[in-house]
Design a protein around this motif. Structure first.
Motif, short mmCIF file in Angstrom:
data_model
loop_
_atom_site.label_atom_id
_atom_site.label_comp_id
_atom_site.label_asym_id
_atom_site.label_seq_id
_atom_site.Cartn_x
_atom_site.Cartn_y
_atom_site.Cartn_z
N HIS A 13 0.84 -1.21 0.00
CA HIS A 13 0.00 0.00 0.00
C HIS A 13 0.88 1.26 0.00
O HIS A 13 0.59 2.23 -0.72
CB HIS A 13 -0.93 -0.02 1.21
N ALA A 14 1.95 1.25 0.77
CA ALA A 14 2.88 2.40 0.80
C ALA A 14 3.54 2.58 -0.56
O ALA A 14 3.69 3.71 -1.03
CB ALA A 14 3.92 2.21 1.90
N PHE A 15 3.92 1.47 -1.21
CA PHE A 15 4.49 1.56 -2.56
C PHE A 15 3.50 2.18 -3.55
O PHE A 15 3.88 2.97 -4.40
CB PHE A 15 4.94 0.19 -3.07
N ALA A 16 2.24 1.82 -3.43
CA ALA A 16 1.22 2.39 -4.31
C ALA A 16 1.13 3.90 -4.10
O ALA A 16 1.04 4.66 -5.07
CB ALA A 16 -0.13 1.73 -4.05
N ASN A 17 1.18 4.33 -2.85
CA ASN A 17 1.18 5.77 -2.58
C ASN A 17 2.41 6.46 -3.14
O ASN A 17 2.33 7.58 -3.66
CB ASN A 17 1.08 6.03 -1.07
N LEU A 18 3.56 5.79 -3.06
CA LEU A 18 4.78 6.36 -3.65
C LEU A 18 4.63 6.51 -5.16
O LEU A 18 5.07 7.50 -5.74
CB LEU A 18 6.00 5.48 -3.35
N ARG A 19 4.02 5.53 -5.81
CA ARG A 19 3.82 5.61 -7.26
C ARG A 19 2.96 6.82 -7.63
O ARG A 19 3.23 7.51 -8.61
CB ARG A 19 3.15 4.33 -7.80
N LEU A 20 1.91 7.08 -6.83
CA LEU A 20 1.06 8.25 -7.10
C LEU A 20 1.85 9.55 -6.96
O LEU A 20 1.70 10.46 -7.77
CB LEU A 20 -0.14 8.25 -6.16
N ILE A 21 2.69 9.62 -5.95
CA ILE A 21 3.52 10.82 -5.77
C ILE A 21 4.52 10.93 -6.91
O ILE A 21 4.77 12.03 -7.42
CB ILE A 21 4.22 10.80 -4.40
N TYR A 25 4.96 14.03 -9.40
CA TYR A 25 6.27 14.64 -9.60
C TYR A 25 6.58 14.76 -11.10
O TYR A 25 7.00 15.82 -11.59
CB TYR A 25 7.34 13.81 -8.88
N LYS A 26 6.35 13.68 -11.83
CA LYS A 26 6.62 13.70 -13.27
C LYS A 26 5.73 14.72 -13.99
O LYS A 26 6.15 15.37 -14.94
CB LYS A 26 6.45 12.31 -13.87
N GLN A 27 4.50 14.88 -13.51
CA GLN A 27 3.61 15.88 -14.11
C GLN A 27 4.12 17.29 -13.84
O GLN A 27 4.03 18.15 -14.71
CB GLN A 27 2.19 15.73 -13.57
N ILE A 28 4.65 17.52 -12.66
CA ILE A 28 5.22 18.84 -12.35
C ILE A 28 6.37 19.14 -13.29
O ILE A 28 6.46 20.22 -13.87
CB ILE A 28 5.71 18.92 -10.89
N VAL A 29 7.26 18.15 -13.46
CA VAL A 29 8.41 18.34 -14.35
C VAL A 29 7.92 18.62 -15.77
O VAL A 29 8.38 19.56 -16.43
CB VAL A 29 9.34 17.11 -14.32
N LYS A 30 6.96 17.84 -16.22
CA LYS A 30 6.45 18.00 -17.58
C LYS A 30 5.73 19.34 -17.77
O LYS A 30 5.96 20.06 -18.73
CB LYS A 30 5.49 16.86 -17.92
N LYS A 31 4.87 19.68 -16.83
CA LYS A 31 4.05 20.88 -16.98
C LYS A 31 4.83 22.18 -16.74
O LYS A 31 4.38 23.25 -17.13
CB LYS A 31 2.85 20.84 -16.03
N LYS A 137 18.62 24.94 1.46
CA LYS A 137 19.66 25.88 1.86
C LYS A 137 19.97 25.75 3.35
O LYS A 137 21.13 25.80 3.75
CB LYS A 137 19.25 27.31 1.52
N SER A 138 18.95 25.56 4.15
CA SER A 138 19.13 25.40 5.59
C SER A 138 19.95 24.15 5.91
O SER A 138 20.72 24.14 6.87
CB SER A 138 17.76 25.32 6.26
N GLU A 139 19.81 23.12 5.10
CA GLU A 139 20.54 21.86 5.30
C GLU A 139 21.83 21.80 4.47
O GLU A 139 22.48 20.76 4.43
CB GLU A 139 19.65 20.68 4.94
N ASN A 140 22.18 22.89 3.79
CA ASN A 140 23.39 22.96 2.94
C ASN A 140 23.42 21.86 1.88
O ASN A 140 24.43 21.19 1.69
CB ASN A 140 24.66 22.92 3.79
N ILE A 141 22.30 21.69 1.19
CA ILE A 141 22.19 20.70 0.13
C ILE A 141 22.38 21.41 -1.20
O ILE A 141 21.65 22.33 -1.53
CB ILE A 141 20.81 20.00 0.17
N ASN A 142 23.40 20.98 -1.95
CA ASN A 142 23.74 21.62 -3.23
C ASN A 142 23.11 20.90 -4.41
O ASN A 142 23.77 20.59 -5.39
CB ASN A 142 25.26 21.67 -3.40
N MET A 143 21.83 20.65 -4.32
CA MET A 143 21.07 19.97 -5.36
C MET A 143 19.83 20.82 -5.63
O MET A 143 19.33 21.44 -4.71
CB MET A 143 20.61 18.62 -4.80
N ASN A 144 19.34 20.82 -6.86
CA ASN A 144 18.10 21.56 -7.10
C ASN A 144 16.91 20.73 -6.59
O ASN A 144 17.04 19.57 -6.24
CB ASN A 144 17.95 21.93 -8.58
N ASN A 145 15.74 21.38 -6.53
CA ASN A 145 14.54 20.71 -6.01
C ASN A 145 14.23 19.41 -6.75
O ASN A 145 13.89 18.40 -6.15
CB ASN A 145 13.32 21.63 -6.10
N ARG A 146 14.33 19.48 -8.06
CA ARG A 146 13.98 18.33 -8.89
C ARG A 146 14.85 17.12 -8.54
O ARG A 146 14.34 16.03 -8.31
CB ARG A 146 14.14 18.72 -10.36
#
Length: 167
Positions: A13-21, A25-31, A137-146
């Motif tokens: 069930h948790a995996f199914a929820n991850l697939r929906l997220i 995510y892919k729709q955000i990237v595409k749109k 930025k607060s966690e000093n992560i040098n990666m973009n959101n995506r």
């Protein structure tokens, strides 16, 4: 149904929820890619306003999806706790729920992946600014959101896969 089977069903069930997220995510990237939209937003907003609106909303959406990843893992662990103890989890004040549940379940379930980064980001998003960019930025992560979200999604999946009921 035995406890191992119940935990497997909860993990599925948790995996199914991850697939929906992941789909969202892919729709955000595409749109939000550089492709022009068929609707003429220029009639309502000028380019600077439109760009600002997209930027703010995109960051908030990534923040929202990050919080959802945390919530999926938290709920999974609460459900596993209920499977073993036949009662609801009682939260310890001022303690990270996932870490507390891992501790309480550690003699019955093994966990191989760390959720500290996800928990830290979620805490910053919820309690400071609802922004993944500011949390990065607060966690000093040098990666973009995506890329960060892509990694968090992969980490959440690995975490769930590695949950094993001890014999």
């Amino acid at each position: 149904m035995g406890r191992k089977e119940k935990v497997k069903k909860l993990k599925d069930h948790a995996f199914a929820n991850l697939r929906l997220i992941e789909i969202e995510y892919k729709q955000i990237v595409k749109k939000t890619s550089q492709e022009p939209d068929s609707y003429n937003w220029g009639e309502l907003l000028n380019d600077a306003e439109l760009k600002g609106l997209y930027k703010v909303r995109k960051d908030r959406k990534y923040a929202s999806l990050t919080v959802e990843l945390y919530a999926i893992i938290e709920q999974l662990l609460k459900d596993i706790y209920h499977t073993f103890y036949d009662n609801a989890y009682g939260q310890t004040p001022d303690v990270n729920i996932i870490l507390d549940l891992e501790d309480k379940l550690s003699h019955r379930v093994s966990f191989e992946n760390n959720t500290k980064l996800l928990a830290d980001l979620r805490c910053i998003i919820i309690h400071e600014d609802f922004s993944l960019k500011k949390a990065r930025k607060s966690e000093n992560i040098n990666m973009n959101n995506r890329n960060l979200f892509k990694q968090l999604l992969k980490d959440a999946e690995t975490y769930i896969k590695n949950i094993e009921v001890k014999s």
